[in-house]
Motif scaffolding. Structure first.
Motif, PDB file in Angstrom:
ATOM      1  N   VAL A 169       0.846  -1.194   0.000  1.00  0.00           N
ATOM      2  CA  VAL A 169       0.000   0.000   0.000  1.00  0.00           C
ATOM      3  C   VAL A 169       0.883   1.247   0.000  1.00  0.00           C
ATOM      4  N   THR A 170       1.869   1.268   0.892  1.00  0.00           N
ATOM      5  CA  THR A 170       2.765   2.421   0.957  1.00  0.00           C
ATOM      6  C   THR A 170       3.462   2.630  -0.390  1.00  0.00           C
ATOM      7  N   ALA A 171       3.972   1.545  -0.970  1.00  0.00           N
ATOM      8  CA  ALA A 171       4.684   1.647  -2.248  1.00  0.00           C
ATOM      9  C   ALA A 171       3.779   2.221  -3.334  1.00  0.00           C
ATOM     10  N   SER A 172       2.477   1.969  -3.223  1.00  0.00           N
ATOM     11  CA  SER A 172       1.549   2.413  -4.261  1.00  0.00           C
ATOM     12  C   SER A 172       1.113   3.863  -4.092  1.00  0.00           C
ATOM     13  N   VAL A 173       1.219   4.393  -2.875  1.00  0.00           N
ATOM     14  CA  VAL A 173       0.755   5.767  -2.674  1.00  0.00           C
ATOM     15  C   VAL A 173       1.902   6.753  -2.462  1.00  0.00           C
ATOM     16  N   ILE A 174       3.108   6.257  -2.282  1.00  0.00           N
ATOM     17  CA  ILE A 174       4.221   7.144  -1.945  1.00  0.00           C
ATOM     18  C   ILE A 174       4.768   7.849  -3.195  1.00  0.00           C
ATOM     19  N   GLY A 175       5.210   9.078  -3.004  1.00  0.00           N
ATOM     20  CA  GLY A 175       5.859   9.822  -4.074  1.00  0.00           C
ATOM     21  C   GLY A 175       7.192  10.375  -3.584  1.00  0.00           C
ATOM     22  N   PRO A 176       8.034  10.894  -4.503  1.00  0.00           N
ATOM     23  CA  PRO A 176       9.381  11.342  -4.117  1.00  0.00           C
ATOM     24  C   PRO A 176       9.356  12.443  -3.053  1.00  0.00           C
ATOM     25  N   SER A 177       8.276  13.225  -2.985  1.00  0.00           N
ATOM     26  CA  SER A 177       8.270  14.347  -2.039  1.00  0.00           C
ATOM     27  C   SER A 177       7.695  13.948  -0.685  1.00  0.00           C
ATOM     28  N   ASP A 178       7.304  12.676  -0.526  1.00  0.00           N
ATOM     29  CA  ASP A 178       6.714  12.251   0.745  1.00  0.00           C
ATOM     30  C   ASP A 178       7.756  12.089   1.834  1.00  0.00           C
ATOM     31  N   THR A 179       7.272  12.188   3.070  1.00  0.00           N
ATOM     32  CA  THR A 179       8.115  11.903   4.234  1.00  0.00           C
ATOM     33  C   THR A 179       7.475  10.738   4.974  1.00  0.00           C
ATOM     34  N   LEU A 180       8.263   9.697   5.202  1.00  0.00           N
ATOM     35  CA  LEU A 180       7.716   8.451   5.746  1.00  0.00           C
ATOM     36  C   LEU A 180       8.119   8.256   7.197  1.00  0.00           C
ATOM     37  N   LYS A 181       7.134   7.821   7.991  1.00  0.00           N
ATOM     38  CA  LYS A 181       7.434   7.377   9.361  1.00  0.00           C
ATOM     39  C   LYS A 181       6.952   5.941   9.482  1.00  0.00           C
ATOM     40  N   VAL A 182       7.725   5.091  10.111  1.00  0.00           N
ATOM     41  CA  VAL A 182       7.331   3.700  10.291  1.00  0.00           C
ATOM     42  C   VAL A 182       7.290   3.392  11.780  1.00  0.00           C
ATOM     43  N   ILE A 183       6.198   2.781  12.218  1.00  0.00           N
ATOM     44  CA  ILE A 183       6.034   2.459  13.638  1.00  0.00           C
ATOM     45  C   ILE A 183       5.903   0.952  13.806  1.00  0.00           C
ATOM     46  N   ASP A 184       6.635   0.398  14.739  1.00  0.00           N
ATOM     47  CA  ASP A 184       6.448  -0.994  15.117  1.00  0.00           C
ATOM     48  C   ASP A 184       6.399  -1.008  16.637  1.00  0.00           C
ATOM     49  N   GLN A 185       5.339  -1.532  17.210  1.00  0.00           N
ATOM     50  CA  GLN A 185       5.153  -1.503  18.664  1.00  0.00           C
ATOM     51  C   GLN A 185       5.255  -0.088  19.195  1.00  0.00           C
ATOM     52  N   GLY A 186       4.821   0.901  18.434  1.00  0.00           N
ATOM     53  CA  GLY A 186       4.821   2.277  18.902  1.00  0.00           C
ATOM     54  C   GLY A 186       6.149   2.989  18.708  1.00  0.00           C
ATOM     55  N   SER A 187       7.150   2.229  18.230  1.00  0.00           N
ATOM     56  CA  SER A 187       8.486   2.807  18.189  1.00  0.00           C
ATOM     57  C   SER A 187       9.058   2.739  16.782  1.00  0.00           C
ATOM     58  N   GLY A 188       9.954   3.656  16.480  1.00  0.00           N
ATOM     59  CA  GLY A 188      10.557   3.680  15.151  1.00  0.00           C
ATOM     60  C   GLY A 188      11.878   2.958  15.079  1.00  0.00           C
ATOM     61  N   ASP A 189      12.363   2.450  16.219  1.00  0.00           N
ATOM     62  CA  ASP A 189      13.700   1.865  16.169  1.00  0.00           C
ATOM     63  C   ASP A 189      13.715   0.365  16.479  1.00  0.00           C
ATOM     64  N   THR A 190      12.596  -0.307  16.281  1.00  0.00           N
ATOM     65  CA  THR A 190      12.598  -1.764  16.418  1.00  0.00           C
ATOM     66  C   THR A 190      12.885  -2.390  15.053  1.00  0.00           C
ATOM     67  N   THR A 191      13.223  -3.663  15.058  1.00  0.00           N
ATOM     68  CA  THR A 191      13.717  -4.339  13.852  1.00  0.00           C
ATOM     69  C   THR A 191      12.826  -4.131  12.644  1.00  0.00           C
ATOM     70  N   ASN A 192      11.533  -4.412  12.823  1.00  0.00           N
ATOM     71  CA  ASN A 192      10.604  -4.354  11.703  1.00  0.00           C
ATOM     72  C   ASN A 192      10.533  -2.937  11.134  1.00  0.00           C
ATOM     73  N   ALA A 193      10.444  -1.964  12.023  1.00  0.00           N
ATOM     74  CA  ALA A 193      10.345  -0.583  11.569  1.00  0.00           C
ATOM     75  C   ALA A 193      11.615  -0.169  10.829  1.00  0.00           C
ATOM     76  N   VAL A 194      12.765  -0.530  11.415  1.00  0.00           N
ATOM     77  CA  VAL A 194      14.038  -0.132  10.800  1.00  0.00           C
ATOM     78  C   VAL A 194      14.180  -0.735   9.412  1.00  0.00           C
ATOM     79  N   SER A 195      13.793  -2.016   9.264  1.00  0.00           N
ATOM     80  CA  SER A 195      13.988  -2.633   7.956  1.00  0.00           C
ATOM     81  C   SER A 195      13.024  -2.059   6.917  1.00  0.00           C
ATOM     82  N   ILE A 196      11.821  -1.689   7.340  1.00  0.00           N
ATOM     83  CA  ILE A 196      10.889  -1.082   6.374  1.00  0.00           C
ATOM     84  C   ILE A 196      11.359   0.330   5.995  1.00  0.00           C
ATOM     85  N   GLN A 197      11.873   1.075   6.988  1.00  0.00           N
ATOM     86  CA  GLN A 197      12.447   2.391   6.670  1.00  0.00           C
ATOM     87  C   GLN A 197      13.568   2.253   5.652  1.00  0.00           C
TER      88      GLN A 197
END
Lengths: 258, 283
Positions: B51-79
């Protein structure tokens, strides 16, 4: 002359080359208990499945008397209306209770499902209603929060009956409701069905191969063979003075009544 | 940066976007889509990533949350995935992000117009637990027959004295479709109600998307005599002192020392920046 509650005409159904039902028609009057007897493979269950909308017939009509006195063309009703009928006005008691019950939720939740599906949004009332029906089918209140998987066969059948009757249906289909129960349990369940159906004025279509059950519960009988109704009449008449050779054979084959 | 922008080829993105348009038009309705195999296993957020890949554009700013946090494994790898394939700016701050992909939480910071929340959904079908037949589930949705969801609530109250479902709590969207809000805690359910942001849900394994458009009503199911409660936290965050956020119990030492702290790390840090509190020294 009262209007029949259901009127079935010319119902036929084939499975591949097998003609499971041939031109079956009958009427069921309000408050009547109609038995359908016949041996395995005679088309009893297929007929019940068609009457309850689980299976589409190849041809035939089914008219249902609506609560407002109008006649509903059951096979041509909109899906939504038919489903609404099936969860309020019509009940179905299966031979295998696991088909008619949710085995993974408590007995109380099983009974409460129909009212909750019809818009009841009050836990207290749902619980009260469930308790009331546990009593009516003589299940101990202390087992209301147990799952049906922890129930005995006879208790499961009672629960199935409560789950159906809670919505106040006018019509109940029963497919061998006491099949697979031992004789004493069977007698108590039969007693319960007889008591409730007369108390509530239910109309019942009861499918059974047990002529003892048919004699005890039904007022009129249809005898089926190879997908056709071969004999019909008052139950005592059919059982005591059968006209068709096949019915005579069927009646004379009851154990202990020879 | 190699391959197509945001990994998926343009045709695949169009297929997803088409499904998303339908999903936005019928809030809460699950739309099947031709999910692609992603370079990661199911359960790692393949639905959300598509879904993200389909709606994202070059000017977007992305935040990824896993368990409420941005620095867990899943979030880091998606970032990393989107940094590498789309080269977009990555942020930890909810207020700066245009797209927020999440697994368990809706940010405590109120969302604003123009923001898109993307949820990674493991089980999109709210009726699944009581109705295993897929065909019957479709019928139940089509006819809005949601009695069995109330059977589940009945069962909860009977067993636990209250509605015990604490996450993935079913909600009625736009008064029509029952929806599973994915594994967010029920604490977050009210944040979806009439939210200013667009919420998109992607289930990779079951290949379905659904959506809650901005300003749509999302009401958690309940009984009149057991109204929905968002599971309030009886304590305050031991780091920032917030009494309004969803807390995690965090083990801080080998002897079982633990603290309760905001699960939303961005929110917690933001508050600490404001109040000047520093991180408590960890044992």
């Amino acid at each position: 002359m009262t209007t029949p509650l259901i009127r079935a005409e010319g119902i036929s159904k084939s499975f591949g080359g097998i003609r499971a039902l041939r031109d079956v028609g009958f009427e069921l009057y309000p408050g009547e208990v109609l038995g359908i007897v016949g041996e395995s493979g005679s088309g009893k269950t297929t007929l019940l499945n068609i009457l309850s909308g689980a299976l589409a017939p190849d041809s035939g009509e089914l008219f249902l008397l609506g609560r407002d006195g109008s006649e509903l063309d059951f096979f041509r009703l909109r899906e939504r209306e038919r489903r609404a009928l099936l969860r309020s006005d019509i009940g179905f008691v299966h031979q295998d209770p696991s088909l008619g019950l949710r085995m993974r939720v408590s007995a109380g939740a099983n009974v409460a499902e129909r009212p909750l599906s019809s818009g009841l949004r009050d836990y207290g009332s749902a619980r009260k209603l469930a308790a009331e029906w546990m009593g009516k089918v003589e299940l101990p209140l202390s087992r209301m929060d147990s799952k049906p998987s922890e129930y005995s066969g006879g208790m499961r059948q009672r629960l199935q009956i409560a789950r159906n009757l809670v919505s106040g249906p006018r019509l109940v289909y029963m497919d061998e409701p006491t099949g697979g129960l031992d004789v004493s349990v069977q007698a108590r369940v039969l007693d319960l069905i007889r008591g409730l159906s007369s108390e509530l004025g239910l109309s019942v279509v009861l499918v059974t191969h047990d002529l003892g059950v048919a004699r005890l519960l039904t007022e009129r009988l249809l005898v089926m063979k190879d997908g056709s109704i071969i004999e019909r009449g008052l139950s005592d008449q059919v059982l005591d003075d059968p006209q068709e050779p096949y019915t005579q054979l069927l009646v004379s084959s009851i154990l202990g009544e020879a | 940066m190699s391959g197509n922008f945001a990994y998926l080829d343009e045709d695949s993105k169009r297929l997803v976007r088409r499904a998303l348009l339908k999903a936005v038009s019928v809030p809460g309705y699950q739309v099947p889509f031709s999910g692609k195999e992603m370079p990661m296993p199911y359960g790692w957020g393949t639905g959300g990533i598509q879904v993200t890949a389909s709606v994202i554009g070059p000017s977007d700013t992305l935040k990824v949350i896993d368990q409420g946090s941005g620095d867990t494994t899943n979030a880091v790898s998606i970032q990393k995935f989107f940094k590498k394939t789309a080269g977009v700016r990555i942020t930890d701050r909810a207020s700066e992000a245009t797209i927020i992909q999440t697994r368990h939480r809706v940010p405590e910071t109120p969302l604003s117009e123009g923001q898109i929340m993307v949820y990674q959904v493991p089980i999109p079908e709210p009726l699944r637990f009581l109705e295993p037949r897929e065909g019957e589930c479709l019928q139940l949705h089509a006819n809005a027959e949601y009695g069995i969801l109330y059977v589940k609530l009945y069962e909860d109250i009977t067993r636990h004295g209250e509605i015990a479902s604490s996450y993935d709590y079913p909600a009625m969207v736009n008064g029509r479709h029952a929806m599973s809000p994915s594994p967010i805690p029920r604490f977050d359910n009210p944040k979806l109600h009439r939210s200013k942001a667009l919420h998109l849900f992607g289930a990779g394994r079951e290949k379905r998307v659904y959506a809650v458009p901005p300003h749509t009503s999302v009401l958690s199911l309940d009984f009149d005599d057991h109204p929905f409660k968002a599971a309030p936290n009886p304590r305050a965050c031991e780091l920032c002192g917030s009494t309004e956020s969803f807390l995690d119990e965090v083990v801080t030492g080998d002897r079982g020392e633990r603290i309760f702290a905001c699960s939303d790390t961005d929110y917690c840090e933001g508050r600490r920046r404001l109040t000047g509190k520093t991180l408590r020294k960890e044992a």
